[in-house]
Design a protein around this motif. Structure first.
Motif, PDB file in Angstrom:
ATOM      1  N   ARG A 154       1.444  -1.097   0.097  1.00 32.87           N
ATOM      2  CA  ARG A 154      -0.167   0.013  -0.460  1.00 32.87           C
ATOM      3  C   ARG A 154       0.489   1.178   0.264  1.00 32.87           C
ATOM      4  NH1 ARG A 154      -4.161   1.973  -1.735  1.00 32.87           N
ATOM      5  NH2 ARG A 154      -4.949   4.205  -0.420  1.00 32.87           N
ATOM      6  N   VAL A 155       1.920   1.159   0.737  1.00 34.43           N
ATOM      7  CA  VAL A 155       2.531   2.401   0.944  1.00 34.43           C
ATOM      8  C   VAL A 155       3.380   2.434  -0.456  1.00 34.43           C
ATOM      9  CG1 VAL A 155       4.475   2.887   2.275  1.00 34.43           C
ATOM     10  CG2 VAL A 155       2.988   2.614   3.594  1.00 34.43           C
ATOM     11  N   GLU A 156       4.030   1.909  -1.200  1.00 38.52           N
ATOM     12  CA  GLU A 156       4.113   2.059  -2.597  1.00 38.52           C
ATOM     13  C   GLU A 156       2.918   2.112  -4.093  1.00 38.52           C
ATOM     14  OE1 GLU A 156       7.917   1.105  -5.174  1.00 38.52           O
ATOM     15  OE2 GLU A 156       7.605   1.216  -2.972  1.00 38.52           O
ATOM     16  N   GLU A 157       2.439   1.573  -3.404  1.00 41.64           N
ATOM     17  CA  GLU A 157       1.034   2.174  -3.947  1.00 41.64           C
ATOM     18  C   GLU A 157       1.237   3.197  -4.405  1.00 41.64           C
ATOM     19  OE1 GLU A 157      -2.239  -0.084  -3.453  1.00 41.64           O
ATOM     20  OE2 GLU A 157      -1.477  -1.995  -4.355  1.00 41.64           O
ATOM     21  N   GLU A 158       1.226   4.092  -2.805  1.00 39.95           N
ATOM     22  CA  GLU A 158       0.491   5.332  -2.882  1.00 39.95           C
ATOM     23  C   GLU A 158       2.115   6.507  -3.075  1.00 39.95           C
ATOM     24  OE1 GLU A 158       0.374   5.871   1.802  1.00 39.95           O
ATOM     25  OE2 GLU A 158      -1.750   4.907   1.049  1.00 39.95           O
ATOM     26  N   LYS A 159       4.025   5.937  -2.409  1.00 40.17           N
ATOM     27  CA  LYS A 159       4.961   6.685  -3.383  1.00 40.17           C
ATOM     28  C   LYS A 159       4.688   6.455  -4.547  1.00 40.17           C
ATOM     29  CE  LYS A 159       9.128   5.510  -3.326  1.00 40.17           C
ATOM     30  NZ  LYS A 159      10.257   4.941  -2.431  1.00 40.17           N
ATOM     31  N   THR A 160       3.994   5.396  -5.597  1.00 35.70           N
ATOM     32  CA  THR A 160       3.796   5.365  -7.315  1.00 35.70           C
ATOM     33  C   THR A 160       2.936   6.164  -7.117  1.00 35.70           C
ATOM     34  OG1 THR A 160       4.434   2.591  -7.257  1.00 35.70           O
ATOM     35  CG2 THR A 160       3.605   4.042  -9.133  1.00 35.70           C
ATOM     36  N   THR A 161       1.956   6.602  -6.660  1.00 31.75           N
ATOM     37  CA  THR A 161       0.823   7.521  -7.619  1.00 31.75           C
ATOM     38  C   THR A 161       1.125   8.498  -7.229  1.00 31.75           C
ATOM     39  OG1 THR A 161      -0.745   5.265  -6.386  1.00 31.75           O
ATOM     40  CG2 THR A 161      -1.694   8.114  -6.620  1.00 31.75           C
ATOM     41  N   ARG A 162       2.114   9.459  -6.281  1.00 29.09           N
ATOM     42  CA  ARG A 162       2.731  10.522  -5.624  1.00 29.09           C
ATOM     43  C   ARG A 162       3.468  10.744  -6.381  1.00 29.09           C
ATOM     44  NH1 ARG A 162       3.082   9.259  -0.476  1.00 29.09           N
ATOM     45  NH2 ARG A 162       4.474   9.568  -1.034  1.00 29.09           N
ATOM     46  N   SER A 163       4.538  10.292  -7.069  1.00 28.15           N
ATOM     47  CA  SER A 163       5.014  10.398  -7.813  1.00 28.15           C
ATOM     48  C   SER A 163       4.775  11.248  -9.535  1.00 28.15           C
ATOM     49  CB  SER A 163       5.875   9.021  -8.328  1.00 28.15           C
ATOM     50  OG  SER A 163       7.058   8.505  -6.693  1.00 28.15           O
ATOM     51  N   ARG A 164       3.616   9.981  -9.701  1.00 28.23           N
ATOM     52  CA  ARG A 164       2.860   9.856 -10.940  1.00 28.23           C
ATOM     53  C   ARG A 164       2.543  11.902 -11.379  1.00 28.23           C
ATOM     54  NH1 ARG A 164       0.355   4.178 -11.513  1.00 28.23           N
ATOM     55  NH2 ARG A 164       2.230   3.344 -12.610  1.00 28.23           N
ATOM     56  N   ARG A 165       1.729  11.996 -10.230  1.00 29.58           N
ATOM     57  CA  ARG A 165       1.284  13.316  -9.821  1.00 29.58           C
ATOM     58  C   ARG A 165       2.050  14.112 -10.013  1.00 29.58           C
ATOM     59  NH1 ARG A 165      -1.954  12.420  -4.918  1.00 29.58           N
ATOM     60  NH2 ARG A 165      -2.687  10.111  -6.007  1.00 29.58           N
ATOM     61  N   GLU A 166       3.341  14.246  -9.279  1.00 32.58           N
ATOM     62  CA  GLU A 166       4.227  14.863  -9.506  1.00 32.58           C
ATOM     63  C   GLU A 166       4.220  15.092 -10.972  1.00 32.58           C
ATOM     64  OE1 GLU A 166       7.035  13.796  -6.544  1.00 32.58           O
ATOM     65  OE2 GLU A 166       5.576  13.866  -4.806  1.00 32.58           O
ATOM     66  N   GLN A 167       4.765  13.913 -11.244  1.00 33.50           N
ATOM     67  CA  GLN A 167       5.519  13.914 -12.773  1.00 33.50           C
ATOM     68  C   GLN A 167       4.240  14.916 -13.565  1.00 33.50           C
ATOM     69  OE1 GLN A 167       8.142  13.963 -14.139  1.00 33.50           O
ATOM     70  NE2 GLN A 167       7.488  14.443 -16.079  1.00 33.50           N
ATOM     71  N   ALA A 168       2.983  14.439 -13.433  1.00 36.18           N
ATOM     72  CA  ALA A 168       2.027  15.122 -14.079  1.00 36.18           C
ATOM     73  C   ALA A 168       1.949  16.501 -14.022  1.00 36.18           C
ATOM     74  CB  ALA A 168       0.752  13.988 -13.930  1.00 36.18           C
ATOM     75  N   GLU A 169       1.612  17.449 -13.168  1.00 36.19           N
ATOM     76  CA  GLU A 169       2.320  18.332 -12.733  1.00 36.19           C
ATOM     77  C   GLU A 169       3.376  19.044 -13.231  1.00 36.19           C
ATOM     78  OE1 GLU A 169       2.002  19.292  -8.488  1.00 36.19           O
ATOM     79  OE2 GLU A 169       0.531  18.005  -8.141  1.00 36.19           O
TER      80      GLU A 169
END
Length: 142
Positions: free
Chosen positions: A114-129
């Motif tokens: 779950r933590v890894e998924e959250e980290k991946t989601t956060r990274s994707r969001r940051e990259q999209a921004e």
């Protein structure tokens, strides 16, 4: 921000750790009871052997030994049955500890994913921004 699912898993891990601690305590008590029962049985067996040696050496009469022996043997039988019972409790406590340990490990594994998924989601969001901002930066630079 930590997702509520992650907080829930962390709470569950704390609960599982408490269960593990309780199971360890229960097992320790069961093993102590088992050892006490084993020592009691060995003591009774040693008493029979000592009485037999005393009778053989003439320190007590053989008739007295023969009259006492069934009582000693009954005590040994009861002690052996008690040992068997406490061994069963120890086995159950050991199984319970293995189960709560497995549940803890499974919960920890789920949390790690779950933590890894959250980290991946956060990274994707940051990259999209970053990707969204990049065309604006290029336009403003010209």
């Amino acid at each position: 921000m930590m997702a509520s699912r992650t907080r829930t898993l962390q709470s569950l891990i704390r609960l599982r750790k408490t269960e593990v601690d309780e199971a360890k305590s229960t097992l320790a008590q069961a093993l102590a009871n088992e050892e006490a029962a084993r020592q009691h049985l060995e003591s009774l067996q040693a008493s029979i052997a000592a009485e037999q040696r005393a009778a053989s050496a003439g320190q007590t009469s053989m008739d007295d030994f023969r009259r006492w022996l069934p009582t000693g043997q009954q005590a040994v039988t009861r002690a052996a049955e008690a040992l068997h019972s406490v061994k069963a409790v120890s086995d159950q406590a050991r199984d319970a500890l293995m189960q709560v340990n497995a549940a803890l490990k499974a919960t920890e594994s789920i949390l790690e994913k779950r933590v890894e998924e959250e980290k991946t989601t956060r990274s994707r969001r940051e990259q999209a921004e970053i990707d969204d901002l990049t065309p604006h930066v290029r336009r403003n630079a010209h």
